[in-house]
Design an enzyme around this catalytic site. Sequence first.
Site, PDB file in Angstrom:
ATOM      1  N   MET B 127       0.832  -1.206   0.000  1.00 23.51           N
ATOM      2  CA  MET B 127       0.000   0.000   0.000  1.00 23.51           C
ATOM      3  C   MET B 127       0.869   1.260   0.000  1.00 23.51           C
ATOM      4  SD  MET B 127      -3.364  -1.312   1.927  1.00 23.51           S
ATOM      5  CE  MET B 127      -4.137  -2.771   1.268  1.00 23.51           C
ATOM      6  N   SER B 128       0.703   2.158   0.980  1.00 27.07           N
ATOM      7  CA  SER B 128       1.404   3.441   0.852  1.00 27.07           C
ATOM      8  C   SER B 128       2.912   3.358   1.036  1.00 27.07           C
ATOM      9  CB  SER B 128       0.808   4.474   1.802  1.00 27.07           C
ATOM     10  OG  SER B 128      -0.469   4.835   1.350  1.00 27.07           O
ATOM     11  N   VAL B 129       3.431   2.208   1.418  1.00 26.87           N
ATOM     12  CA  VAL B 129       4.886   2.034   1.372  1.00 26.87           C
ATOM     13  C   VAL B 129       5.361   2.190  -0.079  1.00 26.87           C
ATOM     14  CG1 VAL B 129       6.768   0.372   1.741  1.00 26.87           C
ATOM     15  CG2 VAL B 129       5.000   0.656   3.482  1.00 26.87           C
ATOM     16  N   LYS B 131       4.549   4.515  -1.954  1.00 27.92           N
ATOM     17  CA  LYS B 131       4.898   5.934  -2.145  1.00 27.92           C
ATOM     18  C   LYS B 131       6.386   6.163  -1.900  1.00 27.92           C
ATOM     19  CE  LYS B 131       0.426   7.943  -0.755  1.00 27.92           C
ATOM     20  NZ  LYS B 131      -0.367   6.715  -0.630  1.00 27.92           N
TER      21      LYS B 131
END
Lengths: 409, 409
Positions: B127-129, B131
């Site tokens: 998920m936002s890792v 980013k």
Amino acid sequence: MLSAENSDPGRLEWMVGSPPPADKIIRFSDPDFFNFPRSRWVVCHNRQLMPTLGVSRGLGAPVPLARRIDWTIDAVRFTPIGGSREMTWAQSLEANYTDGIAILRDGVLVFERYFGCLGEAGQHAAMSVTKSLTGLLGEMLVAEGVIDERARVDAIVPELAGSGFGDATVRQVLEMTTGLRYSEDYADPQADVWLHAAAGNPLPKPSGYAGPRSYFDFLRTVRKEGEHGAAFGYRTVNTDTLGWIIARATGKSVAALLSERIWSRMGAEQDGYISVDSIGTPFAGGGFSAGLRDMARIGQLMLDNGVINGQRLVPEAAITRIRAGGDRAAFEKAGYALLKGWSYRGMWWITHNAHGAFMARGVHGQSIYVDPAARMVIARFSSHPLAGNAANDPITLPAFEAVANHLMR
Amino acid sequence: MLSAENSDPGRLEWMVGSPPPADKIIRFSDPDFFNFPRSRWVVCHNRQLMPTLGVSRGLGAPVPLARRIDWTIDAVRFTPIGGSREMTWAQSLEANYTDGIAILRDGVLVFERYFGCLGEAGQHAAMSVTKSLTGLLGEMLVAEGVIDERARVDAIVPELAGSGFGDATVRQVLEMTTGLRYSEDYADPQADVWLHAAAGNPLPKPSGYAGPRSYFDFLRTVRKEGEHGAAFGYRTVNTDTLGWIIARATGKSVAALLSERIWSRMGAEQDGYISVDSIGTPFAGGGFSAGLRDMARIGQLMLDNGVINGQRLVPEAAITRIRAGGDRAAFEKAGYALLKGWSYRGMWWITHNAHGAFMARGVHGQSIYVDPAARMVIARFSSHPLAGNAANDPITLPAFEAVANHLMR
């Protein structure tokens, strides 16, 4: 029809750009997404169009193939079946819309080339070559006594009782001698094969769709026609039924079992993957994609009767049975003009030629060709515009034989 | 709310069987497919639900991590933020719905455990890792002079002229200090983040859908609100814009570049993959999945300022800039009660604590935590029922610090 060079997906720039121009975008939901020449891009990119299950190579180091390239193979000459003019091996690659081809001799890589969408680190749709992998798992489980080849299908998968498969034996499924009312004529839009594809399509069904919603549900609708065991009939649904039998007998999907028993143990360079339907069932009859050299490793495993890198992965009996071939009289009835004297067993095509060669075959020319006399394996990915090996066999078969003879010279 | 043990996907038997029972099937098209506790199965199986792009590890041998497990870490004690009772590290893993956790000390694996859907050969949604990986690529290209951090976004991506991003600088995008009218409140069904998800959903749009049909098209609809550079605002669309900037500047997608520059050079054990929209755009803001140890390798690469296995992959300046942190006053305005004194730079979270620790953070507790003083990396995959790190930080942050102190003892 565009030539291989002119239909090269790099040249046509499919899906290039951020975003690609509208007329260069290929969407899975487009009805024409797999039409030639788009198909030549799609064969390397199935996973970005549809959901897939991974077939893990495991976490260890790959076992590299020894390499001794013999470019004189390019000049090998042969005459296509029905032709009058000789052609070279190099010319055959273009003529057959080859995307990648690797030749092993005694397990050593002696030839390797990539074209079109494929490179050494890419993965390509194997299509019906998938059947031979599923068939190999099936024969392995038969040899190990996990599956009884004489058992009725409905004794293993009760949901298939009353379908065309119910009273067939596992062996009849493995040899595709089931008697079924089922057309696999890709040129006929009403053919059953399209209903099968619609059932297995992982996208949400169109409104008003009332048919089966998974591969398994589709198999239950297939009806019997004629007698089992009488004639060979090449029908993908047999392989999906075998996939169901394997899953029920082992508690593992074909994807999981293929990784566990073969892909993670053969020194593979890359993971493979297999497309799935909306409930996660792998498409055992045609959904596999993998790297070219890993397909060559499968051929070597077959050539060496189940041993690779000094390790036995498959019982010898399983491969002996495949190589012995199936019922040639039953095969003859299917009327393949170019495959006289061949047979089909364990979902492999057996040539019964003087070299004892046998093949895995996909609809656009994908092949694993094993020639025991020449101790040679050819793995090929291709994307021929025509959906049927009759379009490329007149070049393929004599070309493969000519290279075998060249290596044996 | 079910405990980690009682929500274990193995125990709940999602997608087990051929076919699975109807109430155990998870379909991507089900509106509730990612609701807890189904989410705990989905995080390991994104690729079989949706189309994905591979992030290849290349064809070479993985570089194994040295291993010297220290099970005394299990007994490390700490007090959760706002709590009064001590807890052990082992207890924290269950409390945070951990699916896998690995700790490196000086690059040596000193702790590793798997739970739920994950094993060492599995892949888990970051998920936002994601980013932070996209951000790392962005900082790398800035350091190499390929992208000018002072440039206006619309100078690189003209399609974004007139959108909220048009007159922001690349640096403001990298630090998420753009001023945008955009809500990322997952609890609000009308929030913009759901329109973003609908645009990027690779399935065919529902009939009557009139919104944007790709991530890129969505980004063009985002409007400006307030001034750029004034405040930190955590909005995934910044990372997707960065992905577009990267693709335009390099001619390569984030997936291709991540493989080429990092994944294929760091000795990774497994390929990663990233979900895509209907035109093949990787979801740069959240679509990545990978193996746990490979995420730990990313942490080690950051700890060692861009060098791994003796090879420089990332310019030192890129990582120095990230570790220096962003604008703390701008960060303060976002009002994270648990993250006082932190900042955000290059899409990494900088603690500014005494150890100089910094993190990649995903919404259900996924983390890469790098503690330079302790020469420690923690990689964690988890599937906490609540979509927000405020739910797990009170345990996570003191637990990570306690292990760092334990290793430094």
